[in-house]
Design an enzyme around this catalytic site. Structure first.
Site, PDB file in Angstrom:
ATOM      1  N   ALA A  84       0.815  -1.217   0.000  1.00  0.00           N
ATOM      2  CA  ALA A  84       0.000   0.000   0.000  1.00  0.00           C
ATOM      3  C   ALA A  84       0.847   1.264   0.000  1.00  0.00           C
ATOM      4  O   ALA A  84       0.396   2.302  -0.475  1.00  0.00           O
ATOM      5  CB  ALA A  84      -0.939  -0.002   1.186  1.00  0.00           C
ATOM      6  N   THR A  85       2.070   1.197   0.520  1.00  0.00           N
ATOM      7  CA  THR A  85       2.921   2.393   0.477  1.00  0.00           C
ATOM      8  C   THR A  85       3.147   2.782  -0.984  1.00  0.00           C
ATOM      9  O   THR A  85       2.984   3.948  -1.368  1.00  0.00           O
ATOM     10  CB  THR A  85       4.270   2.134   1.191  1.00  0.00           C
ATOM     11  OG1 THR A  85       3.986   1.834   2.559  1.00  0.00           O
ATOM     12  CG2 THR A  85       5.199   3.331   1.109  1.00  0.00           C
TER      13      THR A  85
ATOM     14  N   THR B   9       8.166  -7.130 -13.202  1.00  0.00           N
ATOM     15  CA  THR B   9       7.590  -8.484 -13.181  1.00  0.00           C
ATOM     16  C   THR B   9       6.751  -8.654 -11.933  1.00  0.00           C
ATOM     17  O   THR B   9       7.187  -8.330 -10.828  1.00  0.00           O
ATOM     18  CB  THR B   9       8.730  -9.532 -13.223  1.00  0.00           C
ATOM     19  OG1 THR B   9       9.504  -9.274 -14.392  1.00  0.00           O
ATOM     20  CG2 THR B   9       8.180 -10.952 -13.253  1.00  0.00           C
TER      21      THR B   9
ATOM     22  N   CYS C 249      10.008   7.769  15.209  1.00  0.00           N
ATOM     23  CA  CYS C 249      10.619   8.779  14.336  1.00  0.00           C
ATOM     24  C   CYS C 249      12.012   8.312  13.935  1.00  0.00           C
ATOM     25  O   CYS C 249      12.619   7.492  14.605  1.00  0.00           O
ATOM     26  CB  CYS C 249      10.574  10.090  15.109  1.00  0.00           C
ATOM     27  SG  CYS C 249      11.889  11.185  14.989  1.00  0.00           S
TER      28      CYS C 249
ATOM     29  N   HIS D  48      -0.638  -7.861   3.644  1.00  0.00           N
ATOM     30  CA  HIS D  48      -0.166  -8.403   4.928  1.00  0.00           C
ATOM     31  C   HIS D  48      -1.008  -7.984   6.128  1.00  0.00           C
ATOM     32  O   HIS D  48      -0.839  -8.513   7.226  1.00  0.00           O
ATOM     33  CB  HIS D  48       1.322  -8.076   5.151  1.00  0.00           C
ATOM     34  CG  HIS D  48       1.641  -6.654   5.431  1.00  0.00           C
ATOM     35  ND1 HIS D  48       1.993  -6.200   6.675  1.00  0.00           N
ATOM     36  CD2 HIS D  48       1.681  -5.566   4.626  1.00  0.00           C
ATOM     37  CE1 HIS D  48       2.258  -4.901   6.615  1.00  0.00           C
ATOM     38  NE2 HIS D  48       2.073  -4.486   5.383  1.00  0.00           N
TER      39      HIS D  48
ATOM     40  N   SER E 117      -3.611  -3.555   0.904  1.00  0.00           N
ATOM     41  CA  SER E 117      -2.364  -4.274   1.182  1.00  0.00           C
ATOM     42  C   SER E 117      -2.701  -5.682   1.663  1.00  0.00           C
ATOM     43  O   SER E 117      -3.706  -5.897   2.342  1.00  0.00           O
ATOM     44  CB  SER E 117      -1.616  -3.505   2.271  1.00  0.00           C
ATOM     45  OG  SER E 117      -0.430  -4.165   2.594  1.00  0.00           O
TER      46      SER E 117
ATOM     47  N   ASN F 291      -5.432   3.428  11.129  1.00  0.00           N
ATOM     48  CA  ASN F 291      -4.597   2.350  11.660  1.00  0.00           C
ATOM     49  C   ASN F 291      -4.301   2.492  13.147  1.00  0.00           C
ATOM     50  O   ASN F 291      -4.077   1.511  13.842  1.00  0.00           O
ATOM     51  CB  ASN F 291      -3.274   2.277  10.877  1.00  0.00           C
ATOM     52  CG  ASN F 291      -2.656   3.627  10.621  1.00  0.00           C
ATOM     53  OD1 ASN F 291      -3.275   4.510  10.044  1.00  0.00           O
ATOM     54  ND2 ASN F 291      -1.431   3.810  11.069  1.00  0.00           N
TER      55      ASN F 291
ATOM     56  N   GLN G  17      -6.768  -0.722   6.238  1.00  0.00           N
ATOM     57  CA  GLN G  17      -7.227  -1.276   7.521  1.00  0.00           C
ATOM     58  C   GLN G  17      -8.669  -1.771   7.460  1.00  0.00           C
ATOM     59  O   GLN G  17      -9.098  -2.548   8.308  1.00  0.00           O
ATOM     60  CB  GLN G  17      -7.065  -0.246   8.650  1.00  0.00           C
ATOM     61  CG  GLN G  17      -5.618   0.145   8.929  1.00  0.00           C
ATOM     62  CD  GLN G  17      -4.782  -0.996   9.520  1.00  0.00           C
ATOM     63  OE1 GLN G  17      -5.300  -2.019   9.986  1.00  0.00           O
ATOM     64  NE2 GLN G  17      -3.475  -0.842   9.494  1.00  0.00           N
TER      65      GLN G  17
HETATM   66  N1  PLP Z   1      -2.040   2.663   4.929  1.00  0.00           N
HETATM   67  C1  PLP Z   1      -2.390   2.276   6.166  1.00  0.00           C
HETATM   68  C2  PLP Z   1      -3.654   2.806   6.759  1.00  0.00           C
HETATM   69  C3  PLP Z   1      -1.584   1.400   6.883  1.00  0.00           C
HETATM   70  O1  PLP Z   1      -1.943   1.031   8.115  1.00  0.00           O
HETATM   71  C4  PLP Z   1      -0.387   0.927   6.281  1.00  0.00           C
HETATM   72  C5  PLP Z   1       0.534   0.048   7.027  1.00  0.00           C
HETATM   73  O2  PLP Z   1       0.930   0.332   8.133  1.00  0.00           O
HETATM   74  C6  PLP Z   1      -0.069   1.340   4.992  1.00  0.00           C
HETATM   75  C7  PLP Z   1      -0.927   2.208   4.348  1.00  0.00           C
HETATM   76  C8  PLP Z   1       1.172   0.855   4.290  1.00  0.00           C
HETATM   77  O3  PLP Z   1       0.990  -0.471   3.848  1.00  0.00           O
HETATM   78  P1  PLP Z   1       2.187  -1.394   3.355  1.00  0.00           P
HETATM   79  O4  PLP Z   1       2.832  -1.954   4.567  1.00  0.00           O
HETATM   80  O5  PLP Z   1       1.539  -2.436   2.490  1.00  0.00           O
HETATM   81  O6  PLP Z   1       3.118  -0.558   2.549  1.00  0.00           O
END
Ligand code: PLP
Length: 375
Positions: A68-69, A226, A311, A190, A188, A140, A169
């Site tokens: 998701a990042t 890929t 941080c 995981h 995401s 989250n 989430q």
């Molecule tokens: N968005 C939210 C709300 C999340 O809680 C997280 C993960 O902590 C992410 C995005 C990022 O997801 P990923 O670990 O798949 O990059």
């Protein structure tokens, strides 16, 4: 070990691991024209279909990413126009665009829709270029659920305004949001018991977003590289299995935990409690005790919980989200997040509660003794 940090990552579901193993044995690039490639491509598209069906879209609308990042960076950085985010977003949305307009949230962690309206109107008074409004489905840290349907109703007042939703989430925990008219959704694997390193961006509508990664023509030219077919297989299997999770039981455990702690220590704050929240999430302050100390204590007792975002310098700052909900720095740095999952048991919760109460009493007793000593 008692694992109460599912919002950070959930344990890999055995059935997801099995699907991954089945695909990992195969050889072939899913883009290759030969038969071996075609077999792998079939698995990739079967996984894509599971995700597409979940959102009632066609397989061409699902683009796999590394998580998701990446998907959130793709949506925001690639968007050809102005972007509006809010103070409740995850850092990978919050930091994606330096030029983003930022909408405030209220003390319950909910986006202020009247302010969002004002920001859109202000941008519109200067230009009619596309606007992307990014609002997560559920937070989250607190589990607070955003009023997506109301937000979409507001956006409909304007032309050329698109919606993006970080659904990380919420995925697998509730289903009603999947039918909403959101334009772009990011998810995401995981967080739902699939593997790490795989996620997706779902385009429900054509949105002016350019690719983040260029190179080959994979993912219909939206995302070069890929594909991770093994990850996609595990992701899809985890998503299928989510449908069987007993969220009422998880909610009962979470509510019991909160109620027992409040009874033992009435001054605690359960953050976001007045809002609609994810059933598995609890953000709890322990008055007088820093969350870093709490985390060490729980860790020493084999209980995994989370503090807040660490941080980069190694120090832990109070959460931006809690501060923007109006908490002061001291209270925000006393909050921990407890997030349950499908195999959390009453025994796990009883154990967490016992340790929580014992640490609270111990810490407050010490503080009182110190104060009396100082007098
Ligand atoms: N968005 C939210 C709300 C999340 O809680 C997280 C993960 O902590 C992410 C995005 C990022 O997801 P990923 O670990 O798949 O990059």
């Amino acid at each position: 070990m008692i694992y109460l940090d599912h919002n950070a990552t959930a344990p890999l579901r055995p059935s997801a691991l099995k699907s991954m193993n089945d695909v990992a044995r195969l050889v072939g690039n899913p883009s290759a024209a030969h038969r071996a490639g075609s077999v792998v491509r079939t698995h990739l598209n079967a996984a894509r279909k599971t995700i597409a069906d979940h959102f009632n879209v066609s397989i061409h609308q699902v683009i796999f990413t590394s998580g998701a990042t990446e998907a959130n960076n793709f949506a925001l950085k690639g968007f050809q126009g102005d972007v509006i985010i809010n103070y409740g977003e995850h850092d990978c949305v919050f930091k994606a665009r330096k030029d983003a307009y930022i909408c405030p949230i209220n003390s319950d962690g909910v986006i202020k829709l009247d302010k969002l309206d004002e920001i859109i109107a202000q941008i519109r008074s200067q230009s009619d270029k596309p606007i992307l409004v990014s609002v997560m489905a559920a937070n989250n840290e607190t589990g607070v659920i955003q009023p997506l349907a109301e937000m979409l109703a507001l956006l409909r007042k304007y032309k050329n305004v698109y919606s993006h939703c970080d659904g990380v989430q919420m995925l697998g925990k509730r289903n009603e949001w999947t039918a909403l008219d959101l334009d772009v959704i990011t998810i995401s694997s995981h967080k739902i018991g699939g593997p790490t390193g795989i996620g997706a961006i779902i385009f429900k509508r054509d949105v002016p977003i350019l690719p983040l990664l260029v190179g080959g023509g994979q993912e219909r030219f939206h995302r070069a590289g890929t594909q991770n077919t093994v990850g996609a297989a595990g992701f899809a299997q985890a998503l299928k299995e989510c449908a069987q999770d007993d969220w009422q039981n998880i909610k009962n455990l979470r509510d019991y935990m909160e109620q027992t702690i409040i009874t033992a220590a009435p001054q605690v704050d359960i953050i976001g409690q007045k809002s609609d929240r994810l059933a598995n999430t609890s953000c709890i302050t322990m008055p007088g005790v820093k969350n870093t100390a709490q985390q060490i204590y729980f860790d020493l007792n084999n209980i995994m919980i989370s503090t807040g975002p660490a941080c980069s310098s190694g120090t832990v700052k109070p959460s931006r989200i809690l501060i923007n909900m109006g908490m002061d720095e001291v209270a925000a740095s006393q909050a921990i997040r407890v997030s349950l999952g499908w195999y959390t048991t009453m025994q796990d919760i009883e154990s967490f509660i016992n340790y929580w109460i014992s640490f609270y009493k111990q810490s407050n007793h010490q503080q009182m003794s110190t104060q009396i000593g100082a007098q």
